[in-house]
Motif scaffolding. Structure first.
Motif, PDB file in Angstrom:
ATOM      1  N   SER A  20       0.810  -1.222   0.000  1.00 24.20           N
ATOM      2  CA  SER A  20       0.000   0.000   0.000  1.00 24.20           C
ATOM      3  C   SER A  20       0.835   1.260   0.000  1.00 24.20           C
ATOM      4  N   SER A  21       2.142   1.123   0.276  1.00 21.98           N
ATOM      5  CA  SER A  21       3.013   2.297   0.241  1.00 21.98           C
ATOM      6  C   SER A  21       4.439   1.871  -0.084  1.00 21.98           C
ATOM      7  N   ALA A  22       5.223   2.835  -0.537  1.00 23.09           N
ATOM      8  CA  ALA A  22       6.644   2.615  -0.810  1.00 23.09           C
ATOM      9  C   ALA A  22       7.415   3.766  -0.163  1.00 23.09           C
ATOM     10  N   ARG A  23       8.455   3.436   0.579  1.00 19.58           N
ATOM     11  CA  ARG A  23       9.169   4.449   1.365  1.00 19.58           C
ATOM     12  C   ARG A  23      10.575   4.673   0.807  1.00 19.58           C
ATOM     13  N   PHE A  24      10.977   5.930   0.805  1.00 21.92           N
ATOM     14  CA  PHE A  24      12.286   6.322   0.274  1.00 21.92           C
ATOM     15  C   PHE A  24      12.830   7.491   1.085  1.00 21.92           C
ATOM     16  N   ARG A  25      14.119   7.745   0.916  1.00 18.78           N
ATOM     17  CA  ARG A  25      14.709   8.974   1.437  1.00 18.78           C
ATOM     18  C   ARG A  25      15.491   9.640   0.313  1.00 18.78           C
ATOM     19  N   PHE A  26      15.005  10.776  -0.113  1.00 21.51           N
ATOM     20  CA  PHE A  26      15.657  11.577  -1.143  1.00 21.51           C
ATOM     21  C   PHE A  26      15.657  13.035  -0.711  1.00 21.51           C
ATOM     22  N   LEU A  31      10.156  10.014   2.437  1.00 23.04           N
ATOM     23  CA  LEU A  31       8.970  10.037   1.588  1.00 23.04           C
ATOM     24  C   LEU A  31       8.216   8.710   1.709  1.00 23.04           C
ATOM     25  N   SER A  32       6.894   8.806   1.739  1.00 19.77           N
ATOM     26  CA  SER A  32       6.047   7.611   1.757  1.00 19.77           C
ATOM     27  C   SER A  32       4.987   7.773   0.682  1.00 19.77           C
ATOM     28  N   LEU A  33       5.141   7.007  -0.388  1.00 20.14           N
ATOM     29  CA  LEU A  33       4.243   7.109  -1.539  1.00 20.14           C
ATOM     30  C   LEU A  33       3.161   6.044  -1.453  1.00 20.14           C
ATOM     31  N   ALA A  34       1.902   6.473  -1.449  1.00 18.70           N
ATOM     32  CA  ALA A  34       0.808   5.514  -1.495  1.00 18.70           C
ATOM     33  C   ALA A  34       0.819   4.792  -2.837  1.00 18.70           C
ATOM     34  N   GLN A  35       0.455   3.509  -2.823  1.00 18.89           N
ATOM     35  CA  GLN A  35       0.339   2.709  -4.037  1.00 18.89           C
ATOM     36  C   GLN A  35      -1.050   2.073  -4.074  1.00 18.89           C
ATOM     37  N   ASP A  36      -1.583   1.899  -5.290  1.00 16.28           N
ATOM     38  CA  ASP A  36      -2.908   1.274  -5.423  1.00 16.28           C
ATOM     39  C   ASP A  36      -2.978   0.518  -6.749  1.00 16.28           C
ATOM     40  N   TRP A  37      -2.252  -0.601  -6.789  1.00 11.22           N
ATOM     41  CA  TRP A  37      -2.151  -1.408  -8.007  1.00 11.22           C
ATOM     42  C   TRP A  37      -3.517  -1.884  -8.490  1.00 11.22           C
ATOM     43  N   THR A  76       2.785   7.918  -9.328  1.00 10.28           N
ATOM     44  CA  THR A  76       2.765   8.241  -7.897  1.00 10.28           C
ATOM     45  C   THR A  76       3.326   9.627  -7.600  1.00 10.28           C
ATOM     46  N   GLY A  77       4.074  10.202  -8.560  1.00 10.74           N
ATOM     47  CA  GLY A  77       4.617  11.541  -8.377  1.00 10.74           C
ATOM     48  C   GLY A  77       5.992  11.608  -7.756  1.00 10.74           C
ATOM     49  N   LEU A  78       6.648  10.458  -7.556  1.00  8.68           N
ATOM     50  CA  LEU A  78       7.932  10.453  -6.858  1.00  8.68           C
ATOM     51  C   LEU A  78       8.949  11.384  -7.510  1.00  8.68           C
ATOM     52  N   VAL A  79       9.123  11.284  -8.815  1.00  2.00           N
ATOM     53  CA  VAL A  79      10.150  12.078  -9.500  1.00  2.00           C
ATOM     54  C   VAL A  79       9.856  13.574  -9.362  1.00  2.00           C
ATOM     55  N   GLY A  80       8.616  13.963  -9.593  1.00  2.00           N
ATOM     56  CA  GLY A  80       8.265  15.371  -9.480  1.00  2.00           C
ATOM     57  C   GLY A  80       8.420  15.906  -8.069  1.00  2.00           C
ATOM     58  N   ILE A  81       8.097  15.071  -7.085  1.00  2.00           N
ATOM     59  CA  ILE A  81       8.263  15.464  -5.685  1.00  2.00           C
ATOM     60  C   ILE A  81       9.732  15.710  -5.373  1.00  2.00           C
ATOM     61  N   VAL A  82      10.599  14.798  -5.800  1.00  2.00           N
ATOM     62  CA  VAL A  82      12.036  14.955  -5.532  1.00  2.00           C
ATOM     63  C   VAL A  82      12.598  16.165  -6.273  1.00  2.00           C
ATOM     64  N   THR A 103      -2.322  13.795  -6.633  1.00  2.00           N
ATOM     65  CA  THR A 103      -2.383  15.001  -5.802  1.00  2.00           C
ATOM     66  C   THR A 103      -2.212  14.662  -4.328  1.00  2.00           C
ATOM     67  N   ALA A 104      -2.848  13.579  -3.887  1.00  2.00           N
ATOM     68  CA  ALA A 104      -2.734  13.177  -2.486  1.00  2.00           C
ATOM     69  C   ALA A 104      -1.298  12.840  -2.124  1.00  2.00           C
ATOM     70  N   ASN A 105      -0.569  12.158  -3.012  1.00  2.00           N
ATOM     71  CA  ASN A 105       0.839  11.841  -2.743  1.00  2.00           C
ATOM     72  C   ASN A 105       1.686  13.103  -2.674  1.00  2.00           C
ATOM     73  N   VAL A 106       1.441  14.023  -3.580  1.00  2.00           N
ATOM     74  CA  VAL A 106       2.216  15.271  -3.590  1.00  2.00           C
ATOM     75  C   VAL A 106       1.994  16.046  -2.291  1.00  2.00           C
ATOM     76  N   LYS A 107       0.738  16.197  -1.893  1.00  2.00           N
ATOM     77  CA  LYS A 107       0.436  16.954  -0.666  1.00  2.00           C
ATOM     78  C   LYS A 107       0.996  16.273   0.575  1.00  2.00           C
ATOM     79  N   ALA A 108       0.982  14.938   0.582  1.00  2.00           N
ATOM     80  CA  ALA A 108       1.438  14.206   1.760  1.00  2.00           C
ATOM     81  C   ALA A 108       2.954  14.226   1.916  1.00  2.00           C
ATOM     82  N   ASN A 109       3.677  14.469   0.838  1.00  2.00           N
ATOM     83  CA  ASN A 109       5.136  14.322   0.878  1.00  2.00           C
ATOM     84  C   ASN A 109       5.916  15.616   0.695  1.00  2.00           C
ATOM     85  N   LEU A 110       5.239  16.707   0.447  1.00  2.00           N
ATOM     86  CA  LEU A 110       5.935  17.990   0.329  1.00  2.00           C
ATOM     87  C   LEU A 110       5.575  18.887   1.503  1.00  2.00           C
TER      88      LEU A 110
END
Length: 218
Positions: A20-26, A31-37, A76-82, A103-110
């Motif tokens: 349901s999520s993927a976590r990274f540090r950049f 960062l915690s990106l929601a996923q919904d395959w 998920t917006g990861l690249v744009g967020i970073v 949009t939800a991922n962007v707002k949650a991670n910035l």
């Protein structure tokens, strides 16, 4: 780009895509990106190409601070967020069905003070391009967007519209099939393109491209 729901796959190598999520540090941020395959398929999971693109951006080989960037097929917006965290003013785009999720991922991670530097916007390649300034971006980003042959012409049309002769295009991808190589050949008819990075463990290539001048100007 493509919103293709997939049936649950039991292969261990794909299990992370169903989390349901993927976590990274950049960029010094967790960062915690929601996923919904199940709901949005390929548009709603973090692919290796996005991770490697973020690694490349962190290397600082492309200037980001104060630059106008646009991400295509953001998912998920990861690249744009970073890219935003690294100082760019970013327009993060995907097709309309993915926008609420994106949009939800962007707002949650910035953090709040970065929110004014980012816009989430609908973009279907080849359509409604007049909504975006012709040649109006310093940097165009795309991670794992080269996989549907039916979209190649519209993707190239979109790149042609967004790029000036000084715009840098960065594309991160696997070379899985002959059609992927064919896309690069198509790209090189309009852009000067070269491989600038290869991540062996994930088998991801990054290509940098610049728009070629009109043939009459060569």
């Amino acid at each position: 780009m493509a919103l293709v729901p997939y049936v649950e796959n039991s292969l261990p190598a794909l299990s992370k895509l169903h989390n349901s999520s993927a976590r990274f540090r950049f960029a010094d941020h967790d960062l915690s990106l929601a996923q919904d395959w199940k709901k949005l398929g390929v548009a709603a999971v973090v692919w290796d190409a996005a991770v490697v693109m973020c690694m490349y951006l962190e290397l600082g080989r492309v200037e980001l601070k104060g630059k106008r960037a646009i991400e295509l097929g953001a998912g998920t917006g990861l690249v744009g967020i970073v890219a935003t965290l690294l100082g760019a003013h970013v327009t993060i785009t995907d097709r309309e069905p993915a926008l609420d999720f994106l949009t939800a991922n962007v707002k949650a991670n910035l953090p709040q003070h970065f929110q004014e530097s980012v816009v989430v916007s609908e973009l279907t390649w080849g359509k409604g391009l007049e909504q975006y300034p012709a040649g109006g971006f310093d940097l165009v980003l795309g991670a794992d967007i080269i996989y549907l042959e039916d979209t190649f012409k519209s993707l190239l049309q979109t790149l042609e519209h967004l790029c000036s002769d000084t715009t840098v295009v960065l594309l991160a991808c696997k070379i899985r099939y002959e059609r992927d190589t064919n896309f690069l050949s198509m790209l090189r008819q309009q852009f000067k393109a070269e491989e600038v990075y290869y991540e062996k463990e994930r088998d991801i290539h990054i290509y940098k491209a610049y728009k070629l001048p009109p043939k009459g100007d060569l």
